[in-house]
Design an enzyme around this catalytic site. Structure first.
Site, mmCIF file in Angstrom:
data_model
loop_
_atom_site.group_PDB
_atom_site.id
_atom_site.type_symbol
_atom_site.label_atom_id
_atom_site.label_comp_id
_atom_site.label_asym_id
_atom_site.label_seq_id
_atom_site.Cartn_x
_atom_site.Cartn_y
_atom_site.Cartn_z
ATOM 1 N N ASP A 220 39.946 41.421 37.924
ATOM 2 C CA ASP A 220 39.001 42.017 38.889
ATOM 3 C C ASP A 220 37.554 41.571 38.647
ATOM 4 O O ASP A 220 36.611 42.341 38.869
ATOM 5 C CB ASP A 220 39.088 43.557 38.852
ATOM 6 C CG ASP A 220 40.456 44.071 39.277
ATOM 7 O OD1 ASP A 220 41.122 43.400 40.085
ATOM 8 O OD2 ASP A 220 40.861 45.143 38.804
ATOM 9 N N HIS B 248 40.611 44.656 46.262
ATOM 10 C CA HIS B 248 40.565 45.719 45.251
ATOM 11 C C HIS B 248 39.877 46.944 45.852
ATOM 12 O O HIS B 248 38.831 46.805 46.496
ATOM 13 C CB HIS B 248 39.810 45.212 44.017
ATOM 14 C CG HIS B 248 39.726 46.223 42.926
ATOM 15 N ND1 HIS B 248 40.772 46.456 42.052
ATOM 16 C CD2 HIS B 248 38.737 47.091 42.579
ATOM 17 C CE1 HIS B 248 40.425 47.406 41.204
ATOM 18 N NE2 HIS B 248 39.197 47.814 41.497
ATOM 19 N N MET C 147 51.029 44.109 41.812
ATOM 20 C CA MET C 147 50.654 44.992 40.710
ATOM 21 C C MET C 147 50.835 44.386 39.322
ATOM 22 O O MET C 147 50.971 45.112 38.342
ATOM 23 C CB MET C 147 51.431 46.315 40.821
ATOM 24 C CG MET C 147 51.116 47.099 42.078
ATOM 25 S SD MET C 147 49.339 47.412 42.297
ATOM 26 C CE MET C 147 49.089 48.693 41.069
#
Ligand code: GRF
Length: 220
Positions: free
Chosen positions: A147, A111, A92
């Protein structure tokens, strides 16, 4: 030849770690998890690793002067374990550019959305709130932008009328457990290459000993 070593970074429950452990054990992944690193001492994933006989390191951020030193310690632990691939599995924290560059082309993340839609946090809730009919899971190479790296594999999950963040998260997680081992398998088989920011999955090479070719990355 010994099996290629994989490092896994976690912060929490570690169900994706478990999926990778099980896939190694079943021979689906032609490698072994050599080290699990957690930044959270209480992460349940650590117990999963210990149960599987995998060495663990707990490296909480507060024990380091700053993010760079923290990431450097994680990097050193992974290098010491001789890993050829690092898998983020519910880790995280955002890794430093130095860390990402060091493991460039051999750093994967999972993800819980269909990237590039819904990067970041609380993505199941955001998908429901946006009213989209489908979400899913994405395995991608990690680049400096969060991401945003080249996509290896995705699974689509329909969003149902009465879905809550929790019910959707659970159905997506089930797909994560399916696609993450598959992506790691392809990586270790040397079948993934990145061209112009896109991942190409090559046919399996049946030649004995053909495993483990580094995927050349050509820029973010
Ligand atoms: C997963 O949804 C993963 O996609 C995200 O964090 C969650 C981790 O779950 N990055 P677990 O710790 O693997 O159970």
């Amino acid at each position: 030849m010994s099996e290629p070593a994989i490092g896994v970074l976690i912060s929490g429950g570690g169900t994706n770690l478990q999926a990778l452990v099980d896939a190694c054990r079943a021979g689906v992944i032609p490698g072994r998890i050599a080290l699990v690193v957690s930044d959270q001492p209480g992460a349940f994933g650590l117990q999963r690793a210990e149960k599987a006989g995998i060495p663990t390191r707990i490296l909480p951020r507060r024990e380091f002067p700053g993010p760079a030193a923290h990431d450097q310690a994680i990097l050193a632990a992974l290098e010491e374990a001789g890993v050829v691939l690092v898998c983020l599995a519910g880790y995280m924290r955002i890794l430093s550019d130095e860390f990402v560059r060091h493991f460039r082309g051999r750093l994967l993340n999972i993800h819980p959305s269909l990237l590039p839609a819904f990067p970041g946090l609380h993505v199941q809730r955001r998908a429901i709130e946006a009213g989209v009919r489908f979400s899913g899971a994405t395995v991608h190479f990690v680049v400096e932008a969060v991401d945003a790296g080249p996509i290896v594999l995705q699974a689509v999950v329909p969003i149902l009328q009465d879905d809550t963040e929790d019910t959707l998260a659970r159905r997506i997680l089930a797909q994560e457990h399916r696609i993450y081992p598959q992506a790691v398998r392809w990586f270790l088989q040397g079948r993934l290459t990145v061209t112009a920011g896109r991942v190409v999955i090559r046919e399996a090479d049946e030649t004995p000993g053909a495993a483990l070719v580094q995927p050349p990355l050509d820029g973010p």
